[in-house]
Design a protein around this motif. Sequence first.
Motif, mmCIF file in Angstrom:
data_model
loop_
_atom_site.group_PDB
_atom_site.id
_atom_site.type_symbol
_atom_site.label_atom_id
_atom_site.label_comp_id
_atom_site.label_asym_id
_atom_site.label_seq_id
_atom_site.Cartn_x
_atom_site.Cartn_y
_atom_site.Cartn_z
ATOM 1 N N ASN A 88 0.824 -1.204 0.000
ATOM 2 C CA ASN A 88 0.000 0.000 0.000
ATOM 3 C C ASN A 88 0.863 1.261 0.000
ATOM 4 O O ASN A 88 0.575 2.228 -0.717
ATOM 5 C CB ASN A 88 -0.927 0.001 1.219
ATOM 6 N N LEU A 89 1.934 1.269 0.778
ATOM 7 C CA LEU A 89 2.822 2.430 0.835
ATOM 8 C C LEU A 89 3.454 2.713 -0.523
ATOM 9 O O LEU A 89 3.548 3.866 -0.954
ATOM 10 C CB LEU A 89 3.908 2.206 1.885
ATOM 11 N N VAL A 90 3.912 1.658 -1.200
ATOM 12 C CA VAL A 90 4.540 1.834 -2.508
ATOM 13 C C VAL A 90 3.536 2.382 -3.522
ATOM 14 O O VAL A 90 3.832 3.311 -4.281
ATOM 15 C CB VAL A 90 5.143 0.505 -3.006
ATOM 16 N N HIS A 91 2.325 1.820 -3.527
ATOM 17 C CA HIS A 91 1.319 2.293 -4.474
ATOM 18 C C HIS A 91 0.899 3.739 -4.197
ATOM 19 O O HIS A 91 0.680 4.521 -5.122
ATOM 20 C CB HIS A 91 0.092 1.376 -4.444
ATOM 21 N N LEU A 111 12.544 6.728 -5.037
ATOM 22 C CA LEU A 111 11.863 7.040 -3.781
ATOM 23 C C LEU A 111 11.284 5.791 -3.125
ATOM 24 O O LEU A 111 11.374 5.620 -1.904
ATOM 25 C CB LEU A 111 10.751 8.059 -4.029
ATOM 26 N N ALA A 112 10.698 4.915 -3.936
ATOM 27 C CA ALA A 112 10.101 3.697 -3.390
ATOM 28 C C ALA A 112 11.158 2.806 -2.748
ATOM 29 O O ALA A 112 10.978 2.296 -1.638
ATOM 30 C CB ALA A 112 9.362 2.938 -4.491
ATOM 31 N N SER A 113 12.289 2.627 -3.439
ATOM 32 C CA SER A 113 13.361 1.779 -2.905
ATOM 33 C C SER A 113 13.968 2.394 -1.651
ATOM 34 O O SER A 113 14.146 1.724 -0.626
ATOM 35 C CB SER A 113 14.438 1.579 -3.970
ATOM 36 N N MET A 114 14.263 3.691 -1.715
ATOM 37 C CA MET A 114 14.851 4.376 -0.564
ATOM 38 C C MET A 114 13.916 4.326 0.642
ATOM 39 O O MET A 114 14.336 4.015 1.760
ATOM 40 C CB MET A 114 15.152 5.834 -0.919
ATOM 41 N N ILE A 133 5.740 -5.308 -6.865
ATOM 42 C CA ILE A 133 4.820 -4.191 -7.037
ATOM 43 C C ILE A 133 5.359 -3.216 -8.081
ATOM 44 O O ILE A 133 4.635 -2.745 -8.962
ATOM 45 C CB ILE A 133 4.630 -3.441 -5.707
ATOM 46 N N LEU A 134 6.659 -2.913 -7.976
ATOM 47 C CA LEU A 134 7.263 -1.858 -8.777
ATOM 48 C C LEU A 134 7.528 -2.279 -10.222
ATOM 49 O O LEU A 134 7.319 -1.485 -11.160
ATOM 50 C CB LEU A 134 8.566 -1.403 -8.118
#
Length: 435
Positions: A88-91, A111-114, A133-134
Amino acid sequence: MMIFNLPPILGLTPLIVYIILAFRPKIHPLVNVSICLAIGAVLTKTNLLEFGAVLTTSLGSFLGQVGFIIMIGSGLGLILKESGVAENLVHLMVRKIGINSIGRAIIASMLASMFMVLVLSTLTGGNAVIAPILIPLVASVGMTPSTLAIIMQTAGVTGLFISPFSPPMVTIMEVTGLAYQQVLLYASLPVCIPMWLITYFNAKRVQKATAGVSDYPEGTALSVNAYKASPEAKRATLFFGVAMALIVGYGIMFKLGVAHAITVITVAVLATGFGARFKIDKTIDLFMKGCAQYFWIFMLFILMDPFLNFISKSGAFDALVEIGAPLVESGGKVGLSMLASLIGTFGIQGAAVAQAVMLNTVFRPLVDATGLSMHVWAIVILIGSQMTSFAYPGLDMVAATGTARSSDMKSQVKHGWMVTAAVLAVCFVMSILFG
């Protein structure tokens, strides 16, 4: 203290053996440190019957605490994954950015990875959580596996550098005595900023070179709009976010140390489990299952503490200071900073936190003797312990390549050399300005 009255400098033998074995890919780190621990015990005439007491002391050591933090952080990571919070956070993040071009896809991936590595305090674990997800999202605009691989390693590792309770940051704060804000200002950000810039522009270059050559398989692409979080995942995300903001903010405000990291993880586990409406048994089972994945790291750090203590007991570090004193006098503070950075990056390989402690143990007498600023020593430790995985195609580089479903190690190695050269240049400048 040496057996047969050998010269103290020979007490470095376990360290030399450790470095040699660390470059052999088929030797497990636990086997490596166990061999070196035995050598150190023999050289310092440590009775086998004393080992129980030695390990008992090690359980309460700083390295033991950091190993425990890494282990329970893995437990939190599994709960975040199973509760849907991580997904959910990544999306939420990539939806806000809007992936409709390569430039935006690169920024979203960075940003998602960091962010996920920052939250989970593990590079491999954080990237493993976001990859499923990514990948479909960035594939929708044509990003290649080669591009995503360099993003996952470099942007991901910066999450460890800016997290107030990640193992590298906790270690640096402990050995230098600096507060989080000082380490962030003088070490983390000076290293992270060039890493972010190099990653963004080199990702564009690699994308241009590999587009149409090594794309993701047809059918991989997926729109971000196809995802809808469950009510449980939304609630757990809210509980996790609020709990982390409060407990981390409290720790920064009152300058709490390594022990607070354990509190942060414990509160996050309870808040996420409660928000996801997990039964307490399920929360505990997931947490322990996650911890089990990194139990070997905990054991490694427990053995690493007496391993270093045996070398110190032999008098080897004191002998090394005597030998290195003339070199330091000729090179000054800048020479010492660069020497320690280079030896840490190219000469010592192993678990990053163990590398940091080893680097501090070996060079700290010279640092104190020359009056080198702790601000500079913080960046030296950060570079010396973390850049090894960029200078060599080690575990982190291979893991990021595989997680992105890439086989292009050539682009990964080239990128690693660019990053290593840039941060060493930063270290040189910081040594001149603040040494």
